[in-house]
Design an enzyme around this catalytic site. Structure first.
Site, PDB file in Angstrom:
ATOM      1  CB  CYS A   2      -0.865   0.033   1.246  1.00 45.30           C
ATOM      2  SG  CYS A   2      -1.870  -1.430   1.421  1.00 45.30           S
ATOM      3  NE  ARG A  27       5.067   1.540  -1.130  1.00 47.51           N
ATOM      4  CZ  ARG A  27       5.780   1.417  -0.026  1.00 47.51           C
ATOM      5  NH1 ARG A  27       7.023   1.808  -0.016  1.00 47.51           N
ATOM      6  NH2 ARG A  27       5.264   0.894   1.054  1.00 47.51           N
ATOM      7  CD1 TRP A  75      -0.148  -6.021  -3.386  1.00 46.78           C
ATOM      8  CD2 TRP A  75       0.163  -6.630  -1.259  1.00 46.78           C
ATOM      9  NE1 TRP A  75       0.424  -7.262  -3.384  1.00 46.78           N
ATOM     10  CE2 TRP A  75       0.623  -7.662  -2.100  1.00 46.78           C
ATOM     11  CE3 TRP A  75       0.260  -6.803   0.122  1.00 46.78           C
ATOM     12  CZ2 TRP A  75       1.172  -8.842  -1.611  1.00 46.78           C
ATOM     13  CZ3 TRP A  75       0.812  -7.972   0.616  1.00 46.78           C
ATOM     14  CH2 TRP A  75       1.267  -8.977  -0.252  1.00 46.78           C
ATOM     15  CG  ASN A  99       0.132   2.403   3.658  1.00 45.21           C
ATOM     16  OD1 ASN A  99      -0.897   2.308   2.999  1.00 45.21           O
ATOM     17  ND2 ASN A  99       1.238   2.983   3.217  1.00 45.21           N
ATOM     18  N   GLY A 100      -0.773  -0.791   6.696  1.00 46.39           N
ATOM     19  CA  GLY A 100      -0.494  -1.602   7.874  1.00 46.39           C
ATOM     20  C   GLY A 100      -1.689  -2.485   8.206  1.00 46.39           C
ATOM     21  CD  GLU A 480      18.196 -12.888  -6.169  1.00 46.43           C
ATOM     22  OE1 GLU A 480      17.594 -13.388  -5.207  1.00 46.43           O
ATOM     23  OE2 GLU A 480      17.834 -11.839  -6.722  1.00 46.43           O
ATOM     24  CE  LYS A 484      14.970 -11.159  -8.802  1.00 48.68           C
ATOM     25  NZ  LYS A 484      15.487 -11.122  -7.485  1.00 48.68           N
ATOM     26  CD  GLU A 487      10.935 -11.829  -7.199  1.00 52.39           C
ATOM     27  OE1 GLU A 487      12.086 -11.687  -7.639  1.00 52.39           O
ATOM     28  OE2 GLU A 487      10.423 -11.079  -6.360  1.00 52.39           O
ATOM     29  CG  HIS A 503      21.629 -36.636  -1.450  1.00 50.36           C
ATOM     30  ND1 HIS A 503      22.094 -37.833  -0.960  1.00 50.36           N
ATOM     31  CD2 HIS A 503      22.736 -35.895  -1.719  1.00 50.36           C
ATOM     32  CE1 HIS A 503      23.415 -37.814  -0.915  1.00 50.36           C
ATOM     33  NE2 HIS A 503      23.833 -36.634  -1.375  1.00 50.36           N
ATOM     34  CE  LYS A 599      12.084  -2.755  -5.147  1.00 51.56           C
ATOM     35  NZ  LYS A 599      12.922  -3.849  -5.658  1.00 51.56           N
TER      36      LYS A 599
END
Ligand code: M6R
Length: 604
Positions: A2, A27, A75, A99-100, A480, A484, A487, A503, A599
């Protein structure tokens, strides 16, 4: 995640709010809205999806003269992304953006419903405005009602509230979510949840502290701290460099940020290297006194850079190092011993889980350090010490240059600690300093490499999964690379230690299983090579990345020959970023704002 904006002034409020929200788009969000109070009347607009939908809805709405306004990108946390759940939320004559998370919203909502209050949304936020209006009936002033409301809500928040009962004023509160107020010479006031929307508008900004609340009107900014004591604003000049926040001709912010890595790493190194040592002026040397362990804690990509750091700290600084995923660490009653330096890593400095672990470490009286990209962020303000990564604003949701600069800092820090602990010879450190200076050229993107990856990407758009494999520090890099790809391509990908494939995961091997193999010449090459051969023998499709030719691969990406495995690490990092980018482009995805992601994850 948000985002909040607010405005008090005489210019076109609608445009200022929408422009501000655009700066927060990166974001991540799924709906947006604004409310403007002018001549005693509110105008409110909300839309699901991208801001263009809100622009369309407000195209005939014009504001002239003085107005106050609040805006929000949401969001979804409580309730689906719908128009009704989008902010601002309305009471009878007031609007709120938040927000929160309001943790006790269910209890408050039950009481309000029993009082006959009608709720329009499924959000936790809506209780704030109804609780405020309930209090307003029995309070001397709107501010008293607002302060009372804050005492009644629990959780994390940044709040802006506008009410007809005081039509020139915006009430604000900050507790656990970022919020700042900006001013300029024209007497306008701006609010935002990060400073980007204020670039070009405000001249100076005040970052609110946790617990701050108060109100702003055309003539005053009144701030109370968490103890309800009035305090002065602490205004700082706001950098006006908007250029770095734009795409510069690249198709996507992510692409621009991959190309920028060479320059930003040069900035990361700047002033921090002499011929024979690493210099961190921002660190007090006593930070490492009495320290026998380094504990690194982070989320997502920052966690991967922390994992990379653990190899460097143990190898070069000879110090015990452990790495923790923040969301796990905070709930597992960890042992916190005083000889541990607690290090959090975060691009944004606002990630809720990481921030919480920092608070835990502070409470346990551990020494704390943050590696962060955003100055004045919550973590930077809270930690005892801070090293800024200097990557500049990162807009692509998929982190690239932030990771690159974090690993650069960790390589430097491992040498800095090595010197303090006498764990490396002076000549060795000097050799590493020369290598560090080579990173900017090893991450430069060549046209040839980019074209090759663009061509190659068409072969990797299907299949039943990707395994990115590597050994030693190339294992976190494999993690990583897989993150990427996941995402932005929405394809299933896993990072795995090469030696661990036999294994279990090798059972998956067939031509539809894609193995992206990291084969650095200077780190366990022969061992990694046999692991890849095992997969090749079982018919997995292999894409090998190495400076040494590998005939068992279906595809081969050749990197430059270099003298050290860390330089190979950085070059392979770029290859993985570009490969993910080009696969995502071919699949037609939104590279910069992938679905379901934000973000900055400021909720747990
Ligand atoms: O701002 P932070 O570094 O604390 O963010 C942590 C993660 O949310 C972040 O790295 C996330 O995994 C990115 N989308 C990775 O590309």
């Amino acid at each position: 995640m948000c985002g909040i904006v607010g405005y008090i002034g005489k210019r076109n409020s609608k445009e200022i709010l929408l422009d501000g929200l655009k700066e927060l788009e990166y974001r991540g969000y799924d709906s947006a809205g604004i409310a403007v109070l002018q001549n005693g009347e509110f105008s409110n607009f909300k839309a699901v999806g991208k801001l263009i939908n809100l622009e369309e809805k407000t195209k005939d709405f014009i504001t002239k003269g003085f107005a106050i306004g609040i805006g929000h990108t949401r969001w979804a946390t409580h309730g689906k992304p719908t128009e009704l759940n989008a902010h601002p939320h309305l009471g009878e004559s007031s609007y709120v953006v938040h927000n929160g998370i309001i943790e006790n919203y269910a209890v408050l909502k039950k009481e309000l419903l029993a009082d006959g209050v009608k709720f329009l949304s499924q959000t936790d936020t809506e209780v704030i405005v109804h609780q405020f209006e309930k209090n307003l009936k029995s309070s001397k002033s709107a501010f008293d009602a607002f302060s009372k409301t804050l005492k009644e809500i629990d959780g994390a928040y940044a709040i802006l509230l506008a009410t007809k009962s005081q039509p020139d004023t915006i009430f604000f509160a900050k507790h656990g979510s970022p919020m700042l107020v900006g001013i300029n010479d024209e007497g306008e006031k701006f609010f935002a949840s990060s400073d980007t929307p204020l670039i070009g508008q405000a001249k100076e900004v005040n970052y609110f502290e946790d617990g701050d609340f108060g109100y702003v009107n055309p003539s005053e900014i009144v701030i109370f701290d968490k103890g309800s004591n009035k305090r002065k604003a602490n205004f700082k000049k706001l950098s006006q460099n908007r250029l770095s926040a734009q795409k510069d001709g690249f198709r996507f912010f992510m692409e621009k940020e991959i190309y920028e890595q060479s320059d930003v790493i040069a900035d990361t190194l700047m002033g921090r290297l002499s011929d024979s040592e690493v210099i961190f002026d921002e660190l007090d040397k006593s930070l490492f006194d009495g320290i026998n362990e380094i504990k690194l804690c982070a989320c997502g990509t920052s966690y991967h850079s922390a994992l990379s750091a653990s190899y460097l700290f143990e190898r070069y600084s000879k110090i015990r190092t452990s790495v923790e995923i923040a969301s796990e660490f905070r709930y597992r009653d960890p042992i916190m011993s005083k000889d541990t330096l607690f290090v959090v890593i975060s691009q944004s400095g606002e990630t809720a889980d990481t921030l919480e672990t920092l608070k835990m470490a502070k409470e346990a009286n551990l020494k704390t350090l943050v590696i962060c990209n955003v100055d004045n962020s919550s973590m930077v303000r809270l930690a005892d010490s801070c090293i800024l990564t200097r990557a500049g604003i990162e807009k692509g949701v998929a982190s690239t240059k932030a990771f690159a600069t974090q690993v650069t800092i960790f390589w430097m820090l491992s040498l800095y600690v090595a010197k303090l602990r006498n764990s490396m010879k002076k000549e060795e450190i000097t050799k590493h300093i020369l290598l560090l200076r080579e990173i900017p050229s090893s991450v430069k993107v060549s046209d040839e490499m980019h074209e090759k990856l663009t061509r190659l990407s068409k072969r990797y758009l299907h299949g039943h999964g990707f395994f990115f494999i590597g050994r030693d520090i190339f294992y976190p890099l494999a993690l990583e690379g897989a993150l990427k790809l996941k995402e932005i391509s929405y394809l299933h990908a896993e990072g795995y230690p090469s030696g661990e494939m036999k294994h279990g995961p090798i059972a998956l091997a067939d031509p539809e299983l894609f193995t992206i193999a990291l084969l650095p010449e200077h780190m366990l090459y022969e061992k990694s090579r046999s692991n890849v051969e095992e997969l090749s023998a079982r018919d997995s499709t292999i894409c090998a990345i190495s400076s040494l030719e590998f005939d068992k691969a279906d595809d081969f990406i050749e990197i430059k020959k270099s003298s050290h495995y860390m330089l190979e690490f950085f070059e392979m990092m770029v290859v993985l970023q570009l490969l993910a980018l080009e696969i995502s482009v071919r699949l037609g995805n939104d590279v910069d704002m992938p679905r379901n992601l934000a973000k900055s994850v400021t909720v747990e």
